[in-house]
Design an enzyme around this catalytic site. Structure first.
Site, PDB file in Angstrom:
ATOM      1  N   LYS A  50      14.817  18.051 -48.236  1.00  0.00           N
ATOM      2  CA  LYS A  50      13.310  17.945 -48.029  1.00  0.00           C
ATOM      3  C   LYS A  50      12.938  17.018 -47.289  1.00  0.00           C
ATOM      4  CE  LYS A  50      12.948  19.097 -52.966  1.00  0.00           C
ATOM      5  NZ  LYS A  50      12.826  18.647 -54.419  1.00  0.00           N
ATOM      6  N   GLN A  94      11.278  14.593 -58.653  1.00  0.00           N
ATOM      7  CA  GLN A  94      12.679  14.956 -58.707  1.00  0.00           C
ATOM      8  C   GLN A  94      13.277  15.302 -59.916  1.00  0.00           C
ATOM      9  OE1 GLN A  94      13.765  16.335 -55.574  1.00  0.00           O
ATOM     10  NE2 GLN A  94      15.434  17.526 -56.659  1.00  0.00           N
ATOM     11  N   ASP A 117       4.689  20.830 -56.497  1.00  0.00           N
ATOM     12  CA  ASP A 117       5.774  21.461 -57.293  1.00  0.00           C
ATOM     13  C   ASP A 117       4.965  22.583 -58.308  1.00  0.00           C
ATOM     14  OD1 ASP A 117       8.433  21.261 -56.849  1.00  0.00           O
ATOM     15  OD2 ASP A 117       8.818  19.438 -57.939  1.00  0.00           O
TER      16      ASP A 117
END
Ligand code: NAP
Length: 288
Positions: A50, A94, A117
């Site tokens: 990322k 994460q 997300d």
């Protein structure tokens, strides 16, 4: 059967200039905070992928790496600080988190307007209800953009999804329903997987089981999207995450009957990273 390769690297490279132009046109480079708890090597590798992409499109990644021993309250306070910070536009925690932490509470603590997300309750409600501005989780958006790039329309088609996790299977199912597909959702308790998937025009596999789906699970001409990422020995090296990876589909077998198929590596993986930053751009545009 001759088949199209659904190549996520090609699509990601094609989309990169537009994202770079958008982020470059802002007064200051946007900031994406990525919070990592513990030292899982796969999480470290995904964050590296990322961060590499972020640098290419002009986004600053603030990687906050916390010890596995952190308490829930401490983690929530880190999220609260980032919610407040006016220079932070996106926040990712994460996943998965260590079992000592309550993942749902942690996700819920993220300001929905910074939830790149798309997993907070406000976003889940939108993608479940088919709200036009729904921010889908990055993997779902990645699958959507991959199919759309290759002009594969799911409207009115029969779509089988293997997997029902909150992160992948359920948002995929919601998206496919919202796009007027007829959706079959399969999981580990589905008695006869092949009988279900063989009905489908498009089969999307997100089970975390190497080689689960092969030619015998597919009708002739099916489109196959392999979301799975599994680490095995002696396979090709995934450039983005630095591990040896295979998907959930037996590519050689499935490609004898599929009309289009995504490889692993190089299919959905690169699209997921791209989609995360397309989500960030949407958050900044306040399209949310
Ligand atoms: P997960 O939370 O473990 O969920 C796996 C799902 O697959 C569950 O719903 C499970 O059913 C189902 N399943 C397991 N074995 C099955 C079987 N034999 N037949 C049918 N269904 C089966 O995993 P996840 O987070 O959804 O991730 C799935 C895969 O996608 C993993 O390989 C992961 O690494 C990969 N992934 C890839 C990306 C990407 O960018 N490409 C992003 C995220 C995840 P039950 O619900 O009954 O247990």
């Amino acid at each position: 059967m001759s088949h199209i390769i659904l190549d996520g690297r090609v699509v990601r490279e094609a989309r990169l200039p537009a994202l770079k132009e958008f982020f470059g046109g802002l007064a200051k480079p946007p900031v994406m905070t990525i919070i990592q708890v513990g030292d899982r090597p796969d999480s470290t590798a995904f964050i590296r992928a990322k961060s590499t992409f972020a640098a290419k499109v002009g986004v600053t990644v603030r990687h906050i790496h916390l010890p596995e021993s952190i308490t829930q309250a401490e983690l929530l306070s880190v999220i609260a600080e980032n919610n407040k910070a006016s220079d932070v536009h996106g926040i990712i925690v994460q996943l998965p988190l260590p079992l000592s932490l309550d993942q749902e509470t942690v996700i819920e603590a993220i300001d929905p307007t910074k939830d790149a997300d798309g997993l907070s309750a406000a976003n889940v409600k939108r993608w479940l209800s088919g709200h036009p501005a729904a921010l889908y989780p990055a993997t779902t958006r990645g699958v959507r953009e991959l199919l759309s790039h290759y002009r594969i329309d799911i409207f009115g088609r029969k779509v089988a999804i293997v997997g029902r996790s909150m992160l992948v299977g359920k948002p995929l199912a919601a998206w496919a329903l919202n796009e007027n597909a007829t959706v079959i959702v399969c999981h580990s308790k589905t008695p006869d997987l092949a009988a279900e998937t063989k009905q489908a025009d498009i089969v999307i596999v997100a089970a975390g089981r190497p080689g689960l789906v092969s030619a015998k699970h597919l009708k002739s001409g099916a489109v196959v999207v392999d979301v799975g990422i599994n680490t095995v020995q002696g396979q090709k090296l995934e450039e983005e995450v630095g591990r040896r990876l295979v998907g959930d589909v037996d590519f050689d077998s499935a490609s004898t009957v599929a009309s289009a198929i995504s490889p692993v590596p190089g299919g959905v993986g690169p699209m997921t990273v791209l989609a995360l930053f397309e989500n960030l751009a949407d958050l900044i545009r306040k399209a949310y």
